[in-house]
Design a protein around this motif. Sequence first.
Motif, PDB file in Angstrom:
ATOM      1  N   LEU A 154       0.818  -1.212   0.000  1.00  0.00           N
ATOM      2  CA  LEU A 154       0.000   0.000   0.000  1.00  0.00           C
ATOM      3  C   LEU A 154       0.853   1.263   0.000  1.00  0.00           C
ATOM      4  O   LEU A 154       0.418   2.320  -0.471  1.00  0.00           O
ATOM      5  CB  LEU A 154      -0.936  -0.012   1.216  1.00  0.00           C
ATOM      6  CG  LEU A 154      -1.989  -1.131   1.235  1.00  0.00           C
ATOM      7  CD1 LEU A 154      -2.822  -1.048   2.504  1.00  0.00           C
ATOM      8  CD2 LEU A 154      -2.883  -1.075   0.005  1.00  0.00           C
ATOM      9  N   GLN A 155       2.089   1.154   0.519  1.00  0.00           N
ATOM     10  CA  GLN A 155       2.987   2.305   0.520  1.00  0.00           C
ATOM     11  C   GLN A 155       3.625   2.535  -0.849  1.00  0.00           C
ATOM     12  O   GLN A 155       4.151   3.609  -1.136  1.00  0.00           O
ATOM     13  CB  GLN A 155       4.088   2.112   1.584  1.00  0.00           C
ATOM     14  CG  GLN A 155       5.351   1.387   1.135  1.00  0.00           C
ATOM     15  CD  GLN A 155       5.156  -0.097   0.829  1.00  0.00           C
ATOM     16  OE1 GLN A 155       4.125  -0.662   1.147  1.00  0.00           O
ATOM     17  NE2 GLN A 155       6.147  -0.728   0.226  1.00  0.00           N
ATOM     18  N   ASP A 156       3.578   1.524  -1.708  1.00  0.00           N
ATOM     19  CA  ASP A 156       4.229   1.593  -3.016  1.00  0.00           C
ATOM     20  C   ASP A 156       3.483   0.679  -3.985  1.00  0.00           C
ATOM     21  O   ASP A 156       3.899  -0.442  -4.254  1.00  0.00           O
ATOM     22  CB  ASP A 156       5.694   1.162  -2.892  1.00  0.00           C
ATOM     23  CG  ASP A 156       6.409   1.093  -4.236  1.00  0.00           C
ATOM     24  OD1 ASP A 156       5.967   1.764  -5.186  1.00  0.00           O
ATOM     25  OD2 ASP A 156       7.402   0.342  -4.341  1.00  0.00           O
ATOM     26  N   PRO A 157       2.350   1.139  -4.527  1.00  0.00           N
ATOM     27  CA  PRO A 157       1.518   0.284  -5.379  1.00  0.00           C
ATOM     28  C   PRO A 157       2.026   0.211  -6.814  1.00  0.00           C
ATOM     29  O   PRO A 157       1.339   0.610  -7.765  1.00  0.00           O
ATOM     30  CB  PRO A 157       0.148   0.945  -5.290  1.00  0.00           C
ATOM     31  CG  PRO A 157       0.458   2.399  -5.107  1.00  0.00           C
ATOM     32  CD  PRO A 157       1.716   2.448  -4.281  1.00  0.00           C
ATOM     33  N   THR A 158       3.251  -0.303  -6.993  1.00  0.00           N
ATOM     34  CA  THR A 158       3.864  -0.351  -8.326  1.00  0.00           C
ATOM     35  C   THR A 158       4.243  -1.766  -8.739  1.00  0.00           C
ATOM     36  O   THR A 158       5.081  -1.948  -9.628  1.00  0.00           O
ATOM     37  CB  THR A 158       5.114   0.541  -8.387  1.00  0.00           C
ATOM     38  OG1 THR A 158       6.074   0.080  -7.417  1.00  0.00           O
ATOM     39  CG2 THR A 158       4.770   1.998  -8.116  1.00  0.00           C
ATOM     40  N   GLY A 159       3.626  -2.783  -8.122  1.00  0.00           N
ATOM     41  CA  GLY A 159       3.875  -4.148  -8.545  1.00  0.00           C
ATOM     42  C   GLY A 159       3.332  -4.384  -9.944  1.00  0.00           C
ATOM     43  O   GLY A 159       2.399  -3.715 -10.390  1.00  0.00           O
ATOM     44  N   ARG A 160       3.909  -5.381 -10.635  1.00  0.00           N
ATOM     45  CA  ARG A 160       3.581  -5.577 -12.044  1.00  0.00           C
ATOM     46  C   ARG A 160       3.183  -7.023 -12.330  1.00  0.00           C
ATOM     47  O   ARG A 160       3.580  -7.947 -11.609  1.00  0.00           O
ATOM     48  CB  ARG A 160       4.785  -5.187 -12.910  1.00  0.00           C
ATOM     49  CG  ARG A 160       5.193  -3.737 -12.726  1.00  0.00           C
ATOM     50  CD  ARG A 160       6.462  -3.372 -13.462  1.00  0.00           C
ATOM     51  NE  ARG A 160       7.647  -3.944 -12.825  1.00  0.00           N
ATOM     52  CZ  ARG A 160       8.899  -3.508 -13.062  1.00  0.00           C
ATOM     53  NH1 ARG A 160       9.095  -2.491 -13.885  1.00  0.00           N
ATOM     54  NH2 ARG A 160       9.924  -4.081 -12.465  1.00  0.00           N
ATOM     55  N   VAL A 161       2.411  -7.182 -13.388  1.00  0.00           N
ATOM     56  CA  VAL A 161       2.060  -8.503 -13.904  1.00  0.00           C
ATOM     57  C   VAL A 161       2.485  -8.544 -15.369  1.00  0.00           C
ATOM     58  O   VAL A 161       2.162  -7.626 -16.143  1.00  0.00           O
ATOM     59  CB  VAL A 161       0.549  -8.794 -13.790  1.00  0.00           C
ATOM     60  CG1 VAL A 161       0.230 -10.175 -14.354  1.00  0.00           C
ATOM     61  CG2 VAL A 161       0.090  -8.687 -12.342  1.00  0.00           C
ATOM     62  N   TYR A 162       3.196  -9.611 -15.751  1.00  0.00           N
ATOM     63  CA  TYR A 162       3.708  -9.756 -17.104  1.00  0.00           C
ATOM     64  C   TYR A 162       3.129 -10.995 -17.782  1.00  0.00           C
ATOM     65  O   TYR A 162       2.753 -11.973 -17.119  1.00  0.00           O
ATOM     66  CB  TYR A 162       5.228  -9.920 -17.085  1.00  0.00           C
ATOM     67  CG  TYR A 162       6.013  -8.670 -16.781  1.00  0.00           C
ATOM     68  CD1 TYR A 162       6.368  -7.779 -17.801  1.00  0.00           C
ATOM     69  CD2 TYR A 162       6.436  -8.378 -15.487  1.00  0.00           C
ATOM     70  CE1 TYR A 162       7.113  -6.635 -17.531  1.00  0.00           C
ATOM     71  CE2 TYR A 162       7.177  -7.242 -15.211  1.00  0.00           C
ATOM     72  CZ  TYR A 162       7.512  -6.376 -16.240  1.00  0.00           C
ATOM     73  OH  TYR A 162       8.247  -5.253 -15.969  1.00  0.00           O
ATOM     74  N   ARG A 163       3.096 -10.944 -19.100  1.00  0.00           N
ATOM     75  CA  ARG A 163       2.871 -12.129 -19.927  1.00  0.00           C
ATOM     76  C   ARG A 163       4.094 -12.320 -20.813  1.00  0.00           C
ATOM     77  O   ARG A 163       4.530 -11.390 -21.502  1.00  0.00           O
ATOM     78  CB  ARG A 163       1.622 -11.961 -20.799  1.00  0.00           C
ATOM     79  CG  ARG A 163       1.343 -13.205 -21.675  1.00  0.00           C
ATOM     80  CD  ARG A 163       0.096 -13.064 -22.539  1.00  0.00           C
ATOM     81  NE  ARG A 163       0.195 -11.947 -23.457  1.00  0.00           N
ATOM     82  CZ  ARG A 163      -0.632 -10.903 -23.436  1.00  0.00           C
ATOM     83  NH1 ARG A 163      -1.610 -10.838 -22.558  1.00  0.00           N
ATOM     84  NH2 ARG A 163      -0.477  -9.908 -24.293  1.00  0.00           N
ATOM     85  N   TRP A 164       4.643 -13.534 -20.776  1.00  0.00           N
ATOM     86  CA  TRP A 164       5.857 -13.837 -21.535  1.00  0.00           C
ATOM     87  C   TRP A 164       5.620 -15.068 -22.397  1.00  0.00           C
ATOM     88  O   TRP A 164       5.024 -16.047 -21.934  1.00  0.00           O
ATOM     89  CB  TRP A 164       7.017 -14.089 -20.569  1.00  0.00           C
ATOM     90  CG  TRP A 164       8.319 -14.450 -21.230  1.00  0.00           C
ATOM     91  CD1 TRP A 164       8.958 -13.759 -22.212  1.00  0.00           C
ATOM     92  CD2 TRP A 164       9.135 -15.588 -20.928  1.00  0.00           C
ATOM     93  NE1 TRP A 164      10.133 -14.397 -22.547  1.00  0.00           N
ATOM     94  CE2 TRP A 164      10.267 -15.520 -21.771  1.00  0.00           C
ATOM     95  CE3 TRP A 164       9.026 -16.644 -20.018  1.00  0.00           C
ATOM     96  CZ2 TRP A 164      11.279 -16.478 -21.743  1.00  0.00           C
ATOM     97  CZ3 TRP A 164      10.024 -17.594 -19.987  1.00  0.00           C
ATOM     98  CH2 TRP A 164      11.145 -17.511 -20.827  1.00  0.00           C
ATOM     99  N   GLU A 165       6.036 -15.000 -23.642  1.00  0.00           N
ATOM    100  CA  GLU A 165       5.929 -16.131 -24.554  1.00  0.00           C
ATOM    101  C   GLU A 165       7.305 -16.783 -24.678  1.00  0.00           C
ATOM    102  O   GLU A 165       8.181 -16.263 -25.379  1.00  0.00           O
ATOM    103  CB  GLU A 165       5.414 -15.662 -25.912  1.00  0.00           C
ATOM    104  CG  GLU A 165       4.034 -15.028 -25.841  1.00  0.00           C
ATOM    105  CD  GLU A 165       3.578 -14.442 -27.163  1.00  0.00           C
ATOM    106  OE1 GLU A 165       4.102 -14.877 -28.213  1.00  0.00           O
ATOM    107  OE2 GLU A 165       2.717 -13.544 -27.146  1.00  0.00           O
ATOM    108  N   PRO A 166       7.526 -17.897 -23.979  1.00  0.00           N
ATOM    109  CA  PRO A 166       8.862 -18.503 -23.950  1.00  0.00           C
ATOM    110  C   PRO A 166       9.417 -18.837 -25.329  1.00  0.00           C
ATOM    111  O   PRO A 166      10.634 -18.770 -25.542  1.00  0.00           O
ATOM    112  CB  PRO A 166       8.653 -19.771 -23.115  1.00  0.00           C
ATOM    113  CG  PRO A 166       7.463 -19.480 -22.272  1.00  0.00           C
ATOM    114  CD  PRO A 166       6.580 -18.631 -23.132  1.00  0.00           C
TER     115      PRO A 166
END
Length: 316
Positions: A154-166
């Motif tokens: 909550l102090q740093d709401p900069t998490g990310r979600v990625y999609r990667w095509e191996p």
Amino acid sequence: MTPTYPFPDPVIIDAEVFTALPDALRRPGVPSYWAEKNRRGQPADSFLEGPSFDRAGNLYFVDIPFGRVFRASPAGEITQITEYNGQPNGLKIHQDGRIFLADYQNGIMQLDPDTGSVTKVLGDADTEGFKGVNDLHFGRDGSLYFTDQGQTGLQDPTGRVYRWEPDTGALTCLIDKVPSPNGLVLDLAEHVLFLAVTRANAVWRLPMSPSGRVNKAGLFIQFSGGRAGPDGLALTSSGGVVVCQTGMGLVWVHDVLGRPIAVVRSPRGLGTTNCAFGGPDGRTLFITESDSGSILRAEFPEHLGISGAAMYSGAI
């Protein structure tokens, strides 16, 4: 007057211990960098996460502080597969048998279960380092979805979600404003990505457009209390979402609309981190309980109609 609710109370199921890390594989009193930073110096003899079944019914799982990967046989016998310089948080098995790790320290790794070798396959996003990858999930087309949690909250709401095509190397950031993204799972149609947001004590719903972008991200389930929040997720065969509420010792099973239909209670610690469906009929849920270094097992009665969805990587 007794209050009425729009749906019945969830069925309570008490899990049992399927197996536990034997003393010979524990590290009592052994310091680790992970414990120094995450446990204020209090040692941890293990911290288990990332359960995933292969097609032979063996359950793979990881130990974060000591960089280890284990395999439990269908009878519960545990073997150490490897130990390396890393902090593996999550593990998933590709349909072709390749084993991938989400390693907080190193990025996305690949494990050879025969030799124990661990190789980095994705260490950054176009030379930008990850914050600290956490969990991963395969789509039916082989795309790998993973969370980059780091120390966000909550102090740093900069998490990310990625999609990667191996196979092609294409990497896409789907969302970059999440306070602690953790476990994730696609819905049955693969039009929506469900995301555990640990520090917000919630599960988000991320609809994906035909172009692959995330639009209209929203709150799906809100929890309260505990010492942490939602961690690992799984999907039922009817499209419901299973949520490991670590820090409460509970695993919640919801229907496709997010209504709770069952709750599994831990017989040991509160660290119910991750889960995976297994067993011959897919009605048994296996749960990593990190406080005690155990793997729990909960079998759902047939009348509840709860079983695991056939995942791209799974043995179901």
